[in-house]
Structures are given as C-alpha cells and as structure tokens.
Design a protein around this motif. Sequence first.
Motif, PDB file in Angstrom:
ATOM      1  N   GLU A 134     -32.830 -78.289  85.597  1.00 47.12           N
ATOM      2  CA  GLU A 134     -33.591 -77.792  86.754  1.00 47.12           C
ATOM      3  C   GLU A 134     -32.705 -77.888  87.991  1.00 47.12           C
ATOM      4  O   GLU A 134     -32.051 -78.908  88.217  1.00 47.12           O
ATOM      5  N   ILE A 135     -32.671 -76.835  88.779  1.00 53.23           N
ATOM      6  CA  ILE A 135     -31.897 -76.851  90.028  1.00 53.23           C
ATOM      7  C   ILE A 135     -32.875 -77.061  91.175  1.00 53.23           C
ATOM      8  O   ILE A 135     -33.907 -76.381  91.267  1.00 53.23           O
ATOM      9  N   GLY A 183     -37.993 -77.833  92.882  1.00 51.87           N
ATOM     10  CA  GLY A 183     -37.232 -77.042  91.918  1.00 51.87           C
ATOM     11  C   GLY A 183     -37.231 -75.577  92.331  1.00 51.87           C
ATOM     12  O   GLY A 183     -38.266 -75.047  92.743  1.00 51.87           O
ATOM     13  N   ILE A 184     -36.060 -74.924  92.241  1.00 55.37           N
ATOM     14  CA  ILE A 184     -36.021 -73.494  92.583  1.00 55.37           C
ATOM     15  C   ILE A 184     -35.682 -72.628  91.365  1.00 55.37           C
ATOM     16  O   ILE A 184     -35.775 -71.404  91.410  1.00 55.37           O
ATOM     17  N   GLY A 185     -35.270 -73.269  90.291  1.00 57.39           N
ATOM     18  CA  GLY A 185     -34.937 -72.475  89.111  1.00 57.39           C
ATOM     19  C   GLY A 185     -34.350 -73.331  88.005  1.00 57.39           C
ATOM     20  O   GLY A 185     -34.249 -74.554  88.151  1.00 57.39           O
ATOM     21  N   THR A 186     -33.945 -72.681  86.933  1.00 56.27           N
ATOM     22  CA  THR A 186     -33.464 -73.403  85.754  1.00 56.27           C
ATOM     23  C   THR A 186     -32.195 -72.743  85.224  1.00 56.27           C
ATOM     24  O   THR A 186     -32.065 -71.519  85.271  1.00 56.27           O
ATOM     25  N   ILE A 187     -31.280 -73.588  84.746  1.00 58.56           N
ATOM     26  CA  ILE A 187     -30.104 -73.071  84.036  1.00 58.56           C
ATOM     27  C   ILE A 187     -30.267 -73.393  82.549  1.00 58.56           C
ATOM     28  O   ILE A 187     -30.604 -74.522  82.180  1.00 58.56           O
ATOM     29  N   TYR A 188     -30.053 -72.385  81.737  1.00 60.85           N
ATOM     30  CA  TYR A 188     -30.152 -72.542  80.284  1.00 60.85           C
ATOM     31  C   TYR A 188     -28.748 -72.422  79.703  1.00 60.85           C
ATOM     32  O   TYR A 188     -27.994 -71.506  80.064  1.00 60.85           O
ATOM     33  N   THR A 189     -28.393 -73.326  78.812  1.00 61.32           N
ATOM     34  CA  THR A 189     -27.076 -73.253  78.167  1.00 61.32           C
ATOM     35  C   THR A 189     -27.268 -73.188  76.655  1.00 61.32           C
ATOM     36  O   THR A 189     -28.220 -73.765  76.113  1.00 61.32           O
ATOM     37  N   GLY A 190     -26.348 -72.496  75.997  1.00 61.96           N
ATOM     38  CA  GLY A 190     -26.451 -72.422  74.546  1.00 61.96           C
ATOM     39  C   GLY A 190     -25.368 -71.548  73.955  1.00 61.96           C
ATOM     40  O   GLY A 190     -24.368 -71.245  74.603  1.00 61.96           O
ATOM     41  N   LYS A 191     -25.589 -71.166  72.707  1.00 60.93           N
ATOM     42  CA  LYS A 191     -24.660 -70.287  71.988  1.00 60.93           C
ATOM     43  C   LYS A 191     -25.340 -68.953  71.789  1.00 60.93           C
ATOM     44  O   LYS A 191     -26.515 -68.894  71.383  1.00 60.93           O
ATOM     45  N   SER A 195     -20.544 -67.325  70.725  1.00 61.46           N
ATOM     46  CA  SER A 195     -19.815 -67.777  71.915  1.00 61.46           C
ATOM     47  C   SER A 195     -20.769 -68.503  72.882  1.00 61.46           C
ATOM     48  O   SER A 195     -21.988 -68.354  72.798  1.00 61.46           O
ATOM     49  N   ASP A 196     -20.162 -69.271  73.800  1.00 59.68           N
ATOM     50  CA  ASP A 196     -20.973 -70.021  74.756  1.00 59.68           C
ATOM     51  C   ASP A 196     -21.594 -69.083  75.786  1.00 59.68           C
ATOM     52  O   ASP A 196     -20.949 -68.127  76.239  1.00 59.68           O
ATOM     53  N   PHE A 197     -22.808 -69.374  76.155  1.00 58.85           N
ATOM     54  CA  PHE A 197     -23.555 -68.492  77.060  1.00 58.85           C
ATOM     55  C   PHE A 197     -24.444 -69.339  77.964  1.00 58.85           C
ATOM     56  O   PHE A 197     -25.095 -70.274  77.500  1.00 58.85           O
ATOM     57  N   LEU A 198     -24.424 -69.033  79.255  1.00 60.75           N
ATOM     58  CA  LEU A 198     -25.279 -69.738  80.218  1.00 60.75           C
ATOM     59  C   LEU A 198     -25.970 -68.698  81.099  1.00 60.75           C
ATOM     60  O   LEU A 198     -25.343 -67.693  81.470  1.00 60.75           O
ATOM     61  N   TYR A 199     -27.208 -68.970  81.413  1.00 65.14           N
ATOM     62  CA  TYR A 199     -27.847 -68.099  82.400  1.00 65.14           C
ATOM     63  C   TYR A 199     -28.807 -68.888  83.278  1.00 65.14           C
ATOM     64  O   TYR A 199     -29.317 -69.930  82.889  1.00 65.14           O
ATOM     65  N   GLY A 200     -28.964 -68.359  84.499  1.00 62.04           N
ATOM     66  CA  GLY A 200     -29.868 -69.007  85.450  1.00 62.04           C
ATOM     67  C   GLY A 200     -31.071 -68.127  85.701  1.00 62.04           C
ATOM     68  O   GLY A 200     -30.988 -66.903  85.609  1.00 62.04           O
ATOM     69  N   GLN A 201     -32.185 -68.779  85.991  1.00 59.91           N
ATOM     70  CA  GLN A 201     -33.422 -68.035  86.289  1.00 59.91           C
ATOM     71  C   GLN A 201     -34.047 -68.641  87.540  1.00 59.91           C
ATOM     72  O   GLN A 201     -34.426 -69.820  87.538  1.00 59.91           O
ATOM     73  N   LEU A 202     -34.114 -67.840  88.592  1.00 59.63           N
ATOM     74  CA  LEU A 202     -34.732 -68.277  89.843  1.00 59.63           C
ATOM     75  C   LEU A 202     -36.253 -68.212  89.689  1.00 59.63           C
ATOM     76  O   LEU A 202     -36.778 -67.241  89.137  1.00 59.63           O
ATOM     77  N   HIS A 203     -36.953 -69.249  90.183  1.00 62.19           N
ATOM     78  CA  HIS A 203     -38.420 -69.211  90.108  1.00 62.19           C
ATOM     79  C   HIS A 203     -38.956 -68.064  90.961  1.00 62.19           C
ATOM     80  O   HIS A 203     -38.398 -67.748  92.024  1.00 62.19           O
ATOM     81  N   LEU A 204     -40.049 -67.487  90.498  1.00 60.58           N
ATOM     82  CA  LEU A 204     -40.726 -66.412  91.234  1.00 60.58           C
ATOM     83  C   LEU A 204     -41.070 -66.879  92.650  1.00 60.58           C
ATOM     84  O   LEU A 204     -41.568 -67.987  92.827  1.00 60.58           O
ATOM     85  N   GLY A 205     -40.789 -66.068  93.649  1.00 65.45           N
ATOM     86  CA  GLY A 205     -41.139 -66.410  95.030  1.00 65.45           C
ATOM     87  C   GLY A 205     -40.025 -67.126  95.776  1.00 65.45           C
ATOM     88  O   GLY A 205     -40.080 -67.223  96.993  1.00 65.45           O
ATOM     89  N   GLU A 206     -39.024 -67.651  95.051  1.00 67.91           N
ATOM     90  CA  GLU A 206     -37.897 -68.299  95.741  1.00 67.91           C
ATOM     91  C   GLU A 206     -36.983 -67.226  96.309  1.00 67.91           C
ATOM     92  O   GLU A 206     -36.770 -66.180  95.679  1.00 67.91           O
ATOM     93  N   VAL A 264     -28.513 -68.883  95.317  1.00 71.16           N
ATOM     94  CA  VAL A 264     -27.106 -69.286  95.489  1.00 71.16           C
ATOM     95  C   VAL A 264     -26.817 -70.658  94.876  1.00 71.16           C
ATOM     96  O   VAL A 264     -25.791 -70.855  94.237  1.00 71.16           O
ATOM     97  N   LYS A 265     -27.755 -71.595  95.027  1.00 72.53           N
ATOM     98  CA  LYS A 265     -27.525 -72.944  94.460  1.00 72.53           C
ATOM     99  C   LYS A 265     -27.397 -72.893  92.938  1.00 72.53           C
ATOM    100  O   LYS A 265     -26.611 -73.624  92.343  1.00 72.53           O
ATOM    101  N   ILE A 266     -28.180 -72.037  92.323  1.00 71.92           N
ATOM    102  CA  ILE A 266     -28.128 -71.917  90.856  1.00 71.92           C
ATOM    103  C   ILE A 266     -26.783 -71.323  90.450  1.00 71.92           C
ATOM    104  O   ILE A 266     -26.127 -71.784  89.510  1.00 71.92           O
ATOM    105  N   ILE A 267     -26.350 -70.311  91.196  1.00 70.62           N
ATOM    106  CA  ILE A 267     -25.068 -69.656  90.887  1.00 70.62           C
ATOM    107  C   ILE A 267     -23.907 -70.632  91.104  1.00 70.62           C
ATOM    108  O   ILE A 267     -22.984 -70.711  90.278  1.00 70.62           O
ATOM    109  N   ASN A 268     -23.977 -71.391  92.197  1.00 67.86           N
ATOM    110  CA  ASN A 268     -22.913 -72.385  92.441  1.00 67.86           C
ATOM    111  C   ASN A 268     -22.822 -73.373  91.285  1.00 67.86           C
ATOM    112  O   ASN A 268     -21.742 -73.774  90.857  1.00 67.86           O
ATOM    113  N   ARG A 269     -23.983 -73.768  90.772  1.00 69.94           N
ATOM    114  CA  ARG A 269     -23.995 -74.738  89.657  1.00 69.94           C
ATOM    115  C   ARG A 269     -23.445 -74.090  88.369  1.00 69.94           C
ATOM    116  O   ARG A 269     -22.706 -74.737  87.612  1.00 69.94           O
TER     117      ARG A 269
END
Length: 283
Positions: free
Chosen positions: A53-54, A116-124, A129-140, A144-149
């Motif tokens: 959680e970011i 909390g403003i969003g979540t980063i998910y990590t996995g395969k 291959s390794d894959f990560l994605y961020g999801q900003l909560h609705l309304g936020e 940028v903080k999620i992307i920086n992380r």
Amino acid sequence: MKIAILSGKGGTGKTTVSNNLAALISEAVLIDCDVEEPNSHIFMVPRITGEEEIQTGYPVVDDDKCIHCRKCADFCHYNAIIAGAAATMPLKDLCHDCGGCRLVCPAGAITYEKKGIGTIYTGKSRFGSDFLYGQLHLGELSGVKIINRLNEMTADRDLVLVDSPPGTSCSTVAALEDSDYAVIVTEPTPFGVSDMKMVVEMLREMEIPFSVVVNKAGLGDKEVYDYCRGENLSISGEIPFDRSVAEAYASGKLAVEISDENRSLYNTLWLNIRKEAEKSHEN
Ligand code: SF4
Ligand code: SF4
C-alpha cells in the motif's frame, strides 16, 4: 537500462508495444506506471506474489493551538489549506505532502496523518518475466508517489521497460525519471502528430534520447513521417495495422502469440530500439 514507452495520448499503442516486447524479452522487467488506468495486467495475467500500500501524509490542525496567522495557507502552493479568521481547514485531497505547512507554522499546530492512495502489485507475468503495476485509488488526484516507488523497486534491475502514462503530465515525468532511453508510440494521423509534438519537447527538455514507433502503419496519412524527417527523429519501426491482431488484443492476446510473423516483427523492433539506445549513449 531503463526504457520508457510513451505516447502523446491514450489508445495509440504504447501498451501494445511495451507488452509485446516484455513477452519476448524474458530478462526484462515490465512496470506499468499508468497508475490511473493500468491495463498491462490484462495481458500479462500476473501471478501476484506481493502487494504494497502506498500512503501519503496530510496535515491536521489543532484548533486549540492555531493562532490563525494564515502562514500555512500562504505557503501552500497547491491551495490545500483554507485559513479564515476563525478556522483553518486543510483539504487533504489537494495536499501534495510536501511538509512545508508544518515547518512554517509558528504555533506547532500542525501534525500529519497518513492515508492510502493506491497499491503496487508485484509478480511474474504468464510469460515468466517479472512484472509490477500500480493502481491509484478512485478519486485520488496524483499517482506520482506510486510511480516513484515503482521506480525505486526496480532501480537495480538490468533491463526495465516502462509502460508510461500518456501525455506530458507530472505522472509521465515521474515515470521517465532515470530513463536511459524512450520510445514514442504514435499513429499516422494528424491527431497522433499533434499530441506527439509535446512529448518530443518534453523528452528534449529532459535530455532523454528517443526514437519513434509508428503503430497502425498503412492507415492515415504521411504527416507523421514528414514531421519525423523535419525534426530529424529516428523511426525504430512500424507496426502495420492488422485486423487479426486487433481481434486477438480484444480477447487479451498479444500479437507475438498469434504468429511467427509478428514475433519476427517485434524481435526486429527490439533489435532496432536496443541499437538506437546503445548508439545514443555512445555519442
Ligand atoms: S503538506 Fe504541503 S501541500 Fe500539503 S497542505 Fe501542507 S503545504 Fe500544502
Ligand atoms: S500556520 Fe499554524 S497557527 Fe498559523 S493558521 Fe496555519 S495552523 Fe494556524
């Protein structure tokens, strides 16, 4: 090496390009930084092994301590504090968590809380291959903080492909942080060219070398080619419009999965991009 794949507007094909490349290059880590509307996971179908959680901070004013001097509101560049004669009210959704209001408050009336403003998910990915994605909560408002992380989490990786947010927003600039090279995906239409011009300016300003990929080649007109020639921009490849690819895409399949011809097209594209990226760093 970090390579950002971006476009002047959504729907031009940056996810198509970044995902097809990620499916081919097993050593590449793909990060989806389009946190407002991530969609790479639809194609990567990752097995998620981690979630983070970011959070962001926002000010809270102690009414008993506040002396209504307005210094916090005058300082805030984002108009995130309303200060009147009788009350001081932070607007947490507008706050950018810079910490400045607490520093300027002479009464020690400001503390910070977290949300909390969003979540980063990590996995395969399903391609291994390794894959990560961020999801900003609705309304936020800002991801940028999620992307920086996401950038921080992949900073030590040898090859990172970034599915960037479209356009030239703060989120795009954050996604481009520390990029060694960028690829602008555009389409041969007047809209494609006009949106691309701002991205070209941004990359030049940030001094990130780049080339262009023309998606849906064969449709539209020649304006994008004229523009690239006039601006001395290198074209790393063209992806012809193909109805069977569009149909596969609609059912969650990538071009490289449906034919050897497409695999060969994306292999060549990758070789060109890598060559251009390496060449740009020799100069
Ligand atoms: S932390 Fe920064 S952005 Fe947030 S309210 Fe205070 S001064 Fe404004
Ligand atoms: S700077 Fe502190 S004392 Fe002044 S209005 Fe803001 S919260 Fe109140």
